[in-house]
Write a protein that holds these residues in place. Structure first.
Motif, PDB file in Angstrom:
ATOM      1  N   GLY A 241       6.167 -13.976 -37.618  1.00  0.00           N
ATOM      2  CA  GLY A 241       4.917 -13.102 -37.929  1.00  0.00           C
ATOM      3  C   GLY A 241       5.476 -11.895 -38.206  1.00  0.00           C
ATOM      4  N   ASN A 242       4.472 -10.717 -38.388  1.00  0.00           N
ATOM      5  CA  ASN A 242       4.764  -9.333 -38.544  1.00  0.00           C
ATOM      6  C   ASN A 242       5.544  -9.444 -39.995  1.00  0.00           C
ATOM      7  N   SER A 243       4.685  -9.812 -40.996  1.00  0.00           N
ATOM      8  CA  SER A 243       5.234 -10.189 -42.380  1.00  0.00           C
ATOM      9  C   SER A 243       5.778  -9.137 -43.242  1.00  0.00           C
ATOM     10  N   LYS A 244       5.167  -7.938 -42.926  1.00  0.00           N
ATOM     11  CA  LYS A 244       5.554  -6.586 -44.044  1.00  0.00           C
ATOM     12  C   LYS A 244       6.950  -6.095 -43.249  1.00  0.00           C
ATOM     13  N   ARG A 245       7.166  -6.325 -41.845  1.00  0.00           N
ATOM     14  CA  ARG A 245       8.492  -6.102 -41.276  1.00  0.00           C
ATOM     15  C   ARG A 245       9.362  -6.890 -41.669  1.00  0.00           C
ATOM     16  N   GLN A 246       9.000  -8.214 -42.004  1.00  0.00           N
ATOM     17  CA  GLN A 246      10.031  -9.290 -42.224  1.00  0.00           C
ATOM     18  C   GLN A 246      10.650  -9.077 -43.538  1.00  0.00           C
TER      19      GLN A 246
ATOM     20  N   LEU B  53      25.527 -12.094 -39.387  1.00  0.00           N
ATOM     21  CA  LEU B  53      25.007 -11.045 -38.793  1.00  0.00           C
ATOM     22  C   LEU B  53      23.390 -11.440 -38.396  1.00  0.00           C
ATOM     23  N   THR B  54      23.214 -11.826 -37.280  1.00  0.00           N
ATOM     24  CA  THR B  54      21.796 -12.375 -37.035  1.00  0.00           C
ATOM     25  C   THR B  54      20.779 -11.527 -36.726  1.00  0.00           C
ATOM     26  N   ILE B  55      19.755 -11.687 -37.299  1.00  0.00           N
ATOM     27  CA  ILE B  55      18.537 -10.881 -37.000  1.00  0.00           C
ATOM     28  C   ILE B  55      17.405 -11.663 -36.360  1.00  0.00           C
ATOM     29  N   PRO B  56      17.076 -11.468 -35.228  1.00  0.00           N
ATOM     30  CA  PRO B  56      16.152 -12.219 -34.410  1.00  0.00           C
ATOM     31  C   PRO B  56      14.628 -11.866 -34.685  1.00  0.00           C
ATOM     32  N   ALA B  57      14.323 -12.163 -35.653  1.00  0.00           N
ATOM     33  CA  ALA B  57      13.074 -11.453 -36.314  1.00  0.00           C
ATOM     34  C   ALA B  57      11.858 -11.881 -35.491  1.00  0.00           C
ATOM     35  N   GLY B  58      12.034 -13.298 -35.045  1.00  0.00           N
ATOM     36  CA  GLY B  58      10.957 -14.082 -34.652  1.00  0.00           C
ATOM     37  C   GLY B  58       9.598 -14.359 -35.527  1.00  0.00           C
TER      38      GLY B  58
END
Lengths: 437, 437
Positions: free
Chosen positions: B165-170, B158-163
């Motif tokens: 940055g946005n550390s808290k969301r990561q 299950l691939t999450i293309p988080a990209g």
């Protein structure tokens, strides 16, 4: 799948209305059976006494409950899932800017369906294998980027994953690789214009652009014409939302007279946002969509909050898939000023019809002495001599007059120099509401 | 393709050395024939009198000319292309930060090969279908992002293309979707640590992380141990470069004793960067690679500028594919101070072995009165009481002593508070050279 001159997927695109409705009914029944495996619909169908066997025609969809963004939030992360987690290969998450995030899941078959729908959209607009496709939108969790990327590769275009921003490199890539097809948000297409001019590039002479796929922001017909004129291309409107996979839900054919919604994959309704009753074709209302071909996460009667209408009549292209009119905006975007409902895109329509107006503007709502005011700050175009006071006053008067005619309220119009308003490489900020409620 | 317990691609991974060499020879000959269709190699082979029929063993590759980054620049955009443009579906472009850009092309078969190599890498490290994979690197033209993305989907995660940055969301995504496998650059793995602590998240208790795929920056064994300890995971080193598709060239097996280079897809040589003669296994030199399975754009004897060595002996995992040692850095990264050759990663090795040192540092080279000085600015870790002058002086002395022992020059060491040095969400800036030459 055939790739003759006109269709990417002839059996889906050249289908008759009666065959389409039979297909929809079959898929709707399967979708409902499948959806009832999810935590959310199992509960919902049982609470509301939904009897799937009572669905005898696609019109019976009206017996089913709606699904809202709030439902998706409440069921985060897995409440809508209909397959074992092991079968999922992709997850997109909404930004959650207006609250709790929502999760969208895809199986391998869902990714195939999605890529195929996007290939169908671009092929319909005239993109062909061997074309060069440049994707000027962000990747990552935003479904627009990877959505178009997979569709372009599926179609067989040389795909440049350029991403958002880095404008000079974008233009250089277009030139070096003879880009034919681009995916771009409208405000970025406007932003690139002065940069191209600065670089001494005339797109009609130096580039091979033919087609722009444009979506993700509400924008006006007038901006489309400006983009088409500057780049010497055809601009095709695209519609989608992550709850329905992402882009690829509806797209324009070469007649550019509304976006064909792929009714073999999505069941379309337009309802009155207050009474929730269907409105007749031709009348504006809220778009409601049901997935017909989704494995990981079917969504039934999703209230998109997008306001549009079905364009009545048949399209000259021969496809029976209904046409959606340009989005009037989301019901969330609308603002109320002095009791009048206004969409930012209405302001844009008026401005972009005035030749002296440049490509950028911003609407500021401000409260002064308990009175709400709308300030419309507008760039003049770069052919205006900004020291000619009399000319400026004439333009200002014309804008004020035309806006009042459209909106029924009198805005305060401020003219500013070309390219002086702040610009974003992402979605444009067109509305700043400074009022306190 | 089998997916038994140990191998993603048994026929390629469990191959014997003799079968591998026979396969390599076949593929090398095909590659040379195919390459000679390109503008660049046609000319080069003719100028240098290359006779493909004289290639009787893989060792004969030494008769062939090298290819350099400069060749790729000179031949931009299409000089290396071996197939009609219509067969290409992807283009990546190097950033061109050090000059003219370079273009890398992929056919559909190339994308398949590439995705499959990355699936093989991650499977070898223990990733399995059904795992959740979070991609914390940038997408777009950077090959690392889309490379791992395609590999993870191919493997069936299950691939999450988080990209980036946005550390808290990561961190939130890791928690909400029980992420097991991540792809991350080492400096970002360090950067996330204090943010996790701030959020009250203990990765060993609250997360399900098991595997980190780490590459794109030179980093030290000591940083690997810090990342493994903090997150409670195994960190696997990854090696690749866009000229060879991107990541997926070499990767560590669970024995973490060097990166197996996939010799069925890449022919490996290590040469002395001055004499250009091969160095024996075990000795450091410049890595030279030849593609054996690339359709759109074969590259012969590419001088990577990366300094490493072949680790002698057999790996306990049983794979015969040779192992590359951790990159010492690029020959471009090396700096000379007072006549001594130094790689930034040597400084890192020393620093990260000192428990009182935090996770961030920067090296500044400065000229004062015509003398070159190296200033090493180091964060102490957050357990150090920064008002205890005597303790700080002791730490400073120790760092100076250890660095001098490793580098043979005496640096000026400055201690700073934890998390006070500037941090990038992209690749870390470890060296600032202020000298004028």
């Amino acid at each position: 799948m055939t790739t003759n001159n006109q269709y990417w997927d002839e059996s889906s695109e050249a289908i008759s209305r009666s065959d389409l409705e039979a297909l929809q009914l079959d898929r709707l029944k399967l979708t409902l059976q499948h959806a009832s495996l999810s935590h959310f619909y199992k509960k919902k169908f049982s609470e509301e006494g939904v009897d799937i066997s009572s669905i005898k025609s696609v019109r019976d969809i009206r017996k089913l409950p709606f699904t809202t963004k709030q439902d998706l939030r409440d069921e985060y992360p897995y409440g809508f899932l209909c397959v074992p987690k092991e079968r999922l290969v992709r997850l997109h998450v909404s930004s959650g800017t207006t609250g709790q995030a929502t999760a969208i899941f895809y199986t391998r078959a869902d990714l195939e369906t999605w890529a195929d729908l996007l290939a169908r959209c671009m092929y319909m607009a005239g993109a062909r294998p061997g074309d060069t496709f440049q994707n000027l939108t962000g990747y990552g969790l935003f479904t627009g980027g990877l959505g178009f990327h997979y569709g372009a590769e599926r179609l067989g275009m040389l795909t440049i994953p350029a991403g958002a921003g880095n404008s000079k490199r974008q233009i250089q890539l277009m030139k070096d690789f003879s880009t034919n097809v681009i995916h771009i948000i409208p405000s970025y297409a406007l932003l690139l214009m002065p940069i191209m001019s600065e670089m001494g590039i005339d797109p009609r002479r130096d580039l091979k652009l033919r087609i722009a796929c444009v979506g993700a922001e509400p924008y006006s017909e007038e901006v489309r014409r400006r983009i088409e004129d500057f780049y010497g291309i055809r601009v095709y409107n695209s519609y989608g939302l992550s709850e329905m996979n992402g882009p690829g839900v509806a797209f324009e054919c070469p007649h550019q007279s509304g976006m064909h919604i792929w009714e073999d994959a999505y069941l379309v309704e337009v309802i009155h946002p207050k009474t929730l009753e269907p409105v007749p074709d031709g009348e504006y209302g809220e778009l409601v969509l049901t997935t017909l071909k989704r494995e990981g996460m079917p969504v039934i009667r999703y209230r998109t909050k997008d306001l549009t209408r079905i364009i009545p009549g048949e399209c000259e292209c021969g496809r029976v898939h209904k046409r959606l009119d340009r989005m009037q905006g989301r019901s969330d975007d609308m603002f109320i000023l002095k009791g009048v409902n206004i969409f930012p895109v209405q302001v844009e329509q008026v401005l972009m019809n005035i030749p002296e107006v440049g490509n950028n503007y911003v609407i500021v709502l401000r409260q002064e002495n308990n009175i709400d005011n709308m300030i419309v700050r507008v760039e003049v175009n770069d052919k205006i001599f900004v020291e000619d006071m009399r000319q400026l006053q004439r333009i200002q008067k014309k804008i004020t007059h035309d806006l009042k005619g459209e909106l029924l309220v009198t805005p305060q119009v401020e003219l500013v120099e070309p390219n002086s308003l702040p610009r974003a490489e992402g979605k444009a900020v067109r509305l700043i509401d400074e009022r306190k409620f």
